[in-house]
Write a protein that holds these residues in place. Structure first.
Motif, mmCIF file in Angstrom:
data_model
loop_
_atom_site.group_PDB
_atom_site.id
_atom_site.type_symbol
_atom_site.label_atom_id
_atom_site.label_comp_id
_atom_site.label_asym_id
_atom_site.label_seq_id
_atom_site.Cartn_x
_atom_site.Cartn_y
_atom_site.Cartn_z
ATOM 1 N N UNK A 84 0.810 -1.240 0.000
ATOM 2 C CA UNK A 84 0.000 0.000 0.000
ATOM 3 C C UNK A 84 0.837 1.281 0.000
ATOM 4 N N UNK A 85 2.021 1.228 0.601
ATOM 5 C CA UNK A 85 2.822 2.458 0.689
ATOM 6 C C UNK A 85 3.265 2.930 -0.692
ATOM 7 N N UNK A 86 3.483 2.016 -1.620
ATOM 8 C CA UNK A 86 3.841 2.410 -2.983
ATOM 9 C C UNK A 86 2.587 2.550 -3.838
ATOM 10 N N UNK A 87 1.734 1.535 -3.760
ATOM 11 C CA UNK A 87 0.582 1.461 -4.658
ATOM 12 C C UNK A 87 -0.387 2.623 -4.477
ATOM 13 N N UNK A 88 -0.532 3.111 -3.259
ATOM 14 C CA UNK A 88 -1.557 4.114 -2.993
ATOM 15 C C UNK A 88 -1.361 5.405 -3.781
ATOM 16 N N UNK A 89 -0.143 5.664 -4.216
ATOM 17 C CA UNK A 89 0.084 6.858 -5.043
ATOM 18 C C UNK A 89 0.363 6.513 -6.507
ATOM 19 N N UNK A 90 0.760 5.284 -6.789
ATOM 20 C CA UNK A 90 1.004 4.882 -8.184
ATOM 21 C C UNK A 90 -0.299 4.328 -8.761
ATOM 22 N N UNK A 91 -1.293 5.188 -8.832
ATOM 23 C CA UNK A 91 -2.655 4.757 -9.163
ATOM 24 C C UNK A 91 -2.956 4.962 -10.640
ATOM 25 N N UNK A 92 -3.895 4.166 -11.129
ATOM 26 C CA UNK A 92 -4.275 4.275 -12.530
ATOM 27 C C UNK A 92 -5.188 5.474 -12.777
ATOM 28 N N UNK A 93 -6.041 5.778 -11.822
ATOM 29 C CA UNK A 93 -6.997 6.866 -12.009
ATOM 30 C C UNK A 93 -6.459 8.198 -11.525
ATOM 31 N N UNK A 94 -7.367 9.094 -11.180
ATOM 32 C CA UNK A 94 -6.956 10.429 -10.757
ATOM 33 C C UNK A 94 -7.049 10.645 -9.259
ATOM 34 N N UNK A 95 -7.470 9.622 -8.528
ATOM 35 C CA UNK A 95 -7.575 9.778 -7.080
ATOM 36 C C UNK A 95 -6.569 8.874 -6.384
ATOM 37 N N UNK B 14 1.179 13.413 -6.115
ATOM 38 C CA UNK B 14 1.094 12.218 -6.943
ATOM 39 C C UNK B 14 2.010 12.414 -8.145
ATOM 40 N N UNK B 15 2.331 11.342 -8.874
ATOM 41 C CA UNK B 15 2.995 11.569 -10.160
ATOM 42 C C UNK B 15 2.102 12.463 -11.035
ATOM 43 N N UNK B 16 2.689 13.351 -11.814
ATOM 44 C CA UNK B 16 1.863 14.229 -12.658
ATOM 45 C C UNK B 16 1.149 13.426 -13.754
ATOM 46 N N UNK B 17 0.079 13.988 -14.321
ATOM 47 C CA UNK B 17 -0.734 13.204 -15.264
ATOM 48 C C UNK B 17 0.017 12.746 -16.511
ATOM 49 N N UNK B 18 1.057 13.452 -16.908
ATOM 50 C CA UNK B 18 1.795 13.028 -18.101
ATOM 51 C C UNK B 18 2.887 12.010 -17.775
ATOM 52 N N UNK B 19 3.122 11.735 -16.504
ATOM 53 C CA UNK B 19 4.079 10.697 -16.083
ATOM 54 C C UNK B 19 3.466 9.935 -14.920
ATOM 55 N N UNK B 20 2.411 9.235 -15.200
ATOM 56 C CA UNK B 20 1.591 8.658 -14.118
ATOM 57 C C UNK B 20 2.293 7.564 -13.331
ATOM 58 N N UNK B 21 3.209 6.842 -13.981
ATOM 59 C CA UNK B 21 3.896 5.737 -13.294
ATOM 60 C C UNK B 21 2.875 4.847 -12.585
ATOM 61 N N UNK B 22 1.815 4.547 -13.315
ATOM 62 C CA UNK B 22 0.689 3.827 -12.693
ATOM 63 C C UNK B 22 0.880 2.333 -12.803
ATOM 64 N N UNK B 23 0.770 1.642 -11.707
ATOM 65 C CA UNK B 23 0.803 0.194 -11.780
ATOM 66 C C UNK B 23 -0.318 -0.453 -10.998
ATOM 67 N N UNK B 24 -1.274 0.341 -10.585
ATOM 68 C CA UNK B 24 -2.457 -0.235 -9.939
ATOM 69 C C UNK B 24 -3.157 -1.181 -10.917
ATOM 70 N N UNK B 25 -3.401 -2.417 -10.497
ATOM 71 C CA UNK B 25 -4.140 -3.366 -11.318
ATOM 72 C C UNK B 25 -3.305 -4.139 -12.322
ATOM 73 N N UNK B 26 -2.019 -3.829 -12.431
ATOM 74 C CA UNK B 26 -1.185 -4.537 -13.401
ATOM 75 C C UNK B 26 -0.759 -5.892 -12.854
#
Lengths: 202, 169
Positions: A55-66, A117-129
């Motif tokens: 959770x400490x990493x995932x909570x900010x590396x999110x796929x959406x905007x929240x 959070x990571x900015x929208x153009x560099x989301x670094x999102x891995x939620x759900x991957x």
């Protein structure tokens, strides 16, 4: 590189390594077809991924905007949004509540300078991957914020938000291995070719 | 600015200088004191309310260098040398468009959260002259109203935006 020497930590790392290796074997058996370097890299990443999906990493590396919050990774209360720069929306900037340091009150806001959070153009999102897709997202400069392998290592070793994961304030769990062990396994993963699991194992 | 001065009892007391509602104020307080208590207890600006004390409700919202911060979470050391606006300083005669709109729409019920709501609305309108319902909701979702005046708040923000635009014509 400073490696953990505490017997309990070593035991945790050894057990985690064994479990991760078993998991890889169970999930398709491709490990046996890899080179020894790839084997080492995959084993290291299996351990690294246990931190990245905490959770400490995932909570900010999110796929959406929240962003998410708590050990249950619930959607952040107050309708918090990423905003145009990753720092929130007008009147709801992250640093309106999150200070330079953690609140010491239970359920108070955690903090580090420039909380965002990571900015929208560099989301670094891995939620759900899947773990494999997370791995490929992490090492691809097109999706990792343009970072080279050396910059990734620097990031996981020195970044204030990464380090915050092991000092998250009251009421929050820390990742399953120490930061030193995390960095050591991350380097092991990179040094042996940054191999990624082929299968889409979650 | 934080400087250490020696007071008459020979104890060292850190003195912090703030600009509050346009006036420079010096406060003798621990730099780790939450800004909320500096405002209320040291400067007697009690329009800013204590709600939850953990940054969850928004009742203590003030403007710090243009941002709608939760003063219960902001340490005095962060506010040193910065410009702070509280509900008392939004205008001297209740003429700020948000205050006017709040009166016109008769927004408050019990009123406890309203200074925080007003400060957040003022920050929103300083960067967005014509916010949509969604933008209002996004900006004020961190300000909780136990009386449920949210519909009137939203109407009042729209009205405040109209008043502000009209005053610029």
């Amino acid at each position: 590189m400073k490696l953990t020497t505490h017997p309990c930590r070593i035991a945790i790392v050894v057990v985690a390594s064994s479990l991760a290796f078993s998991s890889l074997l169970r999930s398709g058996g491709r490990v046996s077809a890899q080179s020894p370097e790839q084997d080492r890299s995959l084993r290291a990443f299996a351990i690294v991924s246990s931190v990245l999906t905490s959770p400490r990493c995932l909570n900010c590396h999110v796929a959406g905007d929240s962003p998410l919050q708590s050990d249950s990774s619930l959607v952040h209360t107050m309708n918090v949004k990423r905003g145009p720069d990753g720092r929130g929306t007008p009147a709801m900037r992250c640093t309106n509540c999150h200070q330079d340091e953690n609140s010491q009150q239970l359920h108070g806001p955690p903090g580090r300078p420039g909380w965002r959070l990571p900015p929208p153009d560099k989301r670094l999102a891995w939620q759900g991957l899947s773990i494999g897709d997370l791995c490929r997202t992490l090492k691809d400069p097109a999706t990792n914020g343009g970072k080279s392998a050396a910059q990734l290592i620097e990031h996981v070793r020195d970044d204030r938000f990464v380090n915050w994961g092991w000092d998250p304030g009251p009421g929050r769990s820390i990742p399953p291995i120490s930061h030193d062990a995390f960095v050591a396994h991350f380097i092991e993963w990179v040094k042996n070719g940054a191999a990624c699991p082929q299968e889409s194992q979650k | 600015m934080i400087e250490t001065t020696v007071n008459t009892t020979l104890e060292t007391t850190p003195r912090t200088t703030l600009t509050v509602n346009g006036k420079q104020r010096a406060v003798d307080a621990d730099p780790r004191t939450p800004l909320l208590w500096v405002l209320r207890d040291h400067l007697d600006l009690t329009g800013t309310k204590y709600g939850c004390g953990i940054g969850q409700c928004g009742a203590c919202t003030v403007i710090l260098d243009g941002d709608a911060v939760r003063s219960c979470q902001v340490l005095l050391s962060r506010a040193a040398g910065k410009r702070i606006t509280t509900i008392e300083g939004l205008s001297t005669d209740r003429s700020h468009p948000v205050q006017q709109a709040w009166l016109m729409e008769q927004v408050p019920q019990c009123g406890y959260c309203q200074s925080g709501q007003i400060m957040a609305a003022a920050v929103l309108l300083s960067s967005n002259r014509n916010p949509t319902d969604t933008e209002i909701d996004d900006a004020l979702s961190g300000n909780i109203c136990r009386c449920g005046t949210y519909h009137r708040i939203r109407r009042a923000v729209h009205r405040a935006a109209e008043l502000a635009r009209a005053s610029r014509r």
